[in-house]
Design a protein around this motif. Structure first.
Motif, short mmCIF file in Angstrom:
data_model
loop_
_atom_site.label_atom_id
_atom_site.label_comp_id
_atom_site.label_asym_id
_atom_site.label_seq_id
_atom_site.Cartn_x
_atom_site.Cartn_y
_atom_site.Cartn_z
N GLN A 124 3.65 4.81 -2.96
CA GLN A 124 3.91 6.14 -3.12
C GLN A 124 4.40 6.39 -1.34
OE1 GLN A 124 1.30 9.38 -4.08
NE2 GLN A 124 0.06 8.47 -2.63
N VAL A 132 2.10 4.16 1.11
CA VAL A 132 3.03 4.91 2.58
C VAL A 132 2.98 5.85 2.98
CG1 VAL A 132 5.02 5.15 4.59
CG2 VAL A 132 4.71 3.55 2.58
N ARG A 133 2.01 6.99 3.84
CA ARG A 133 0.99 7.89 4.26
C ARG A 133 1.82 8.95 4.81
NH1 ARG A 133 -1.64 8.46 -0.61
NH2 ARG A 133 -3.41 6.65 -0.37
N SER A 134 1.83 10.64 4.19
CA SER A 134 2.55 11.15 5.53
C SER A 134 2.24 11.22 6.93
CB SER A 134 1.37 12.67 4.85
OG SER A 134 2.27 13.47 5.89
N GLY A 135 3.33 11.38 7.66
CA GLY A 135 3.29 10.58 8.76
C GLY A 135 3.68 9.95 9.24
N GLN A 136 3.58 8.17 7.78
CA GLN A 136 3.51 7.12 8.63
C GLN A 136 5.29 6.09 8.58
OE1 GLN A 136 0.58 5.03 5.75
NE2 GLN A 136 0.09 4.51 7.84
N GLY A 196 5.07 9.23 0.97
CA GLY A 196 4.24 10.14 0.23
C GLY A 196 4.75 11.25 1.18
N ALA A 197 4.87 12.61 1.00
CA ALA A 197 5.47 14.09 1.44
C ALA A 197 5.46 13.86 2.87
CB ALA A 197 5.57 15.50 0.69
N ARG A 239 1.00 -1.08 -0.05
CA ARG A 239 -0.27 -0.08 0.03
C ARG A 239 0.75 1.05 0.18
NH1 ARG A 239 -5.11 -0.52 0.37
NH2 ARG A 239 -5.07 2.14 1.61
N ARG A 281 8.69 10.33 -2.11
CA ARG A 281 8.36 11.73 -1.76
C ARG A 281 9.00 12.51 -0.61
NH1 ARG A 281 2.91 10.89 -4.37
NH2 ARG A 281 3.18 11.75 -6.72
#
Lengths: 308, 269
Positions: free
Chosen positions: A228, A210-214, A230-231, A208, A248
């Motif tokens: 992706q 990886v989101r911002s903050g993870q 995330g920033a 999946r 990012r």
């Protein structure tokens, strides 16, 4: 003056010689040690040693203190003992820091006899207060598929062994020239085996985004991310990092000190990339590489970023 | 089967409450029994947008604390059949909510045979927002076409996939929908706003709809009437399209291009 300029606390990896005991018989061990040390007295004098007790820890009536004394008599300096069971009788008897050998299947005894291959050569340790190394980490950390000093003959020997070919490293070179020993020996002083068995630790796979903050951490191994980053997200690995979506966020490889680790990505848009603590932020990454497939590695005291 | 949908964004002021009101109203007007819950305890707004602020007696916190029954707390909408509002408390704060308490409320709503539960999340990533998304089956991520909103949406997506009940129980992941609000193609062309393509690429989730920037949104909010009820406005039509897509219809996205000015408009500005 900041405290950091006086003392510096950080995790580092070191390579140690490991001594595996196959027998608890004091005199046999003593004799074998004498023979080993006599081959290269200068080399072994005052050498720090990781004592691998995994093969004898379940045997009854082993004189652990006597064994350690014997090792010290031969001018070797035991610094830590590797065991499967920290609460075992043997472990309790000795006055050494303990580390747990994580994988029971990596010992010689579980290998087919015909293979005659030897247990791993190197032990690596962190200098941090809670050392987390064990024998299966050792080969993983010290070695990687991108190592510059891979010896081709070694690599072919390894593939013949059925082991994955992504493990070879500078430390491995030394064992090659050393003399062989037999698995029936009462002791097994690593770095003297003719062949080296490598243990492959599975990479951590993330499918999946990886989101911002993870934050994702691949301990002792590679990290593979299909989505992706995330920033503001952070991906961390003790070994290599591979990213197939846009990168990012931040990517830090070789965080426990493995400066041979690399980062590979399909689209380099990272806020920060780091190899073993040597980092660059996006601003320092050449403009023409932004959004391009690239690899990042460390050599000659420099972080290199080049297109793939 | 009751479906629970959270409307969330991370960032404040992007249109969560406006969207919650319109989505709930839209679903109810298609015959689904729908309740919209205001999770913004302490900063109650949904009742204003829904135009029922004068009818609030009990609230979510009373319900969570079992001080009032579901029947007493739910406010029935006067315009649309099947639509109910569950207001937040204005005098308490987010600490008044507990997962167990919300679970009880959700259970009661399911027993009352609601088709949709729309959870209007507060801004931020703290307790209130986590409570709002915990029980979600689907999520509508409300995003404005600007970088900070997109990054906050990315953040809340991460929380959704790690801290929701579905994530914790290892169920199928929460289904994600992207709703871009306050979209202005003219400003996108001038480089002042991110384009739809940029946002979709950055967030990598399916696009539910694009709500164009429109003064009618503010007018409707001030009038206490969800903008979806004004089908002459582009924003209202855009919300209707989003409802269609939410219900599984595939519709081409509109409002991505600059509106061509008609002859009269050109003449009179």
């Amino acid at each position: 003056m900041s405290s950091n300029s006086v003392v510096e606390l950080k995790g580092s990896m070191y390579t140690f010689l490991s001594l595996k005991l196959h027998s608890g018989d004091l005199s046999a061990v003593n004799e074998a040690l004498a023979e080993k040390v006599q081959q290269a007295p200068g080399f072994f004098s005052n050498t720090p040693i990781v004592v691998d007790l995994t093969a004898i820890e379940d045997k009854p009536d082993v004189d652990a203190k006597g064994l350690l004394a014997a090792i010290r008599d031969h001018k070797l300096v035991p610094i830590v003992a590797s065991v499967h069971n920290r609460d075992g009788d043997l472990a309790r008897d000795i006055d050494l820091p303990l580390v747990e050998a994580r994988d029971r299947n990596t010992g010689n005894d579980t290998k087919p006899a015909a293979q005659a291959s030897k247990k791993t050569s190197t032990e690596s340790a962190e200098s941090a207060s809670d050392p987390v190394f064990d024998d299966d980490v050792a080969s993983g950390d010290q070695t990687q598929n991108t190592g510059a000093s891979v010896d081709s003959s070694k690599e072919s020997a390894e593939t013949g062994d059925g082991a994955a070919d992504n493990n070879a490293g500078s430390d491995a070179d030394r064992e090659q020239s050393a003399t062989g020993s037999h698995s029936m020996d009462p002791i097994d002083l690593a770095m003297s085996g003719a062949e080296v068995e490598y243990v492959v630790k599975r990479p951590k796979l993330v499918t999946r985004p990886v989101r911002s903050g993870q934050q994702v951490y691949a301990r002792d191994t590679d990290l593979v991310v299909l989505g992706q980053i995330g920033a503001g997200a952070e991906i961390i690995a003790d070994n290599n990092i591979h990213v197939y979506g846009p990168l990012r966020g931040r990517a830090l490889c070789g965080v426990t000190g493995n400066s041979e680790a690399r980062i590979f990505c399909q689209s380099l848009e990272a806020e920060l990339v780091s190899v073993a603590g040597n980092f660059k932020v996006l601003e320092e990454i050449p403009e023409h590489l932004h959004g391009k497939p690239a690899q990042i590695w460390f050599s000659d005291d420099k972080l290199h970023i080049e297109p793939l | 089967m009751t479906k629970t949908i959270v409307v969330t964004s991370g960032k404040g002021g992007v249109g969560k409450t406006t969207t919650s009101a319109s989505i709930a109203t839209g679903l109810a007007s298609r015959g689904f029994k729908t309740v919209v819950i205001d999770f913004d305890v302490g900063l109650r707004n949904l009742d204003l947008i829904m135009g029922c602020e004068r009818r609030v007696v009990y609230d979510l916190v009373n319900l969570v604390n079992q001080e009032a029954s579901l029947h007493q707390t739910l406010i029935k909408d006067k315009r649309v059949e099947n639509l109910y509002i569950l207001p937040a408390s204005q005098t308490r704060d987010k600490d008044a909510l507990t997962i167990e308490g919300i679970a009880r409320v959700m259970h009661k709503l399911k027993k009352s045979e609601f088709d949709y539960i729309i959870c209007d999340s507060p801004a931020g990533i703290e307790k209130g927002a986590k409570m709002a998304l915990y029980f979600a089956d689907e999520a509508i991520i409300t995003t404005n076409p600007e970088v900070s909103s997109v990054r906050d949406s990315d953040r809340i997506l991460g929380i959704l996939q790690s801290e929701s009940r579905r994530a914790k129980m290892n169920d199928d992941p929460v289904k994600e929908h992207l709703l871009i609000t306050r979209y202005n193609p003219g400003r996108v062309q001038e480089g002042q706003m991110l384009s739809v393509d940029d946002i979709v690429e950055l967030l990598a989730i399916p696009l539910l709809g694009i709500i164009p920037e429109s003064p009618t949104v503010l007018d409707s909010s001030n009038a206490g009437k969800p903008v979806i009820l004004d089908q002459t406005s582009l924003a209202g039509q855009a919300y209707s399209d989003a409802i269609d897509r939410l219900l599984g219809e595939s519709k081409p996205h509109r409002f991505m291009e600059i509106e061509k000015k008609g002859f009269l408009k050109r003449l009179f500005g």
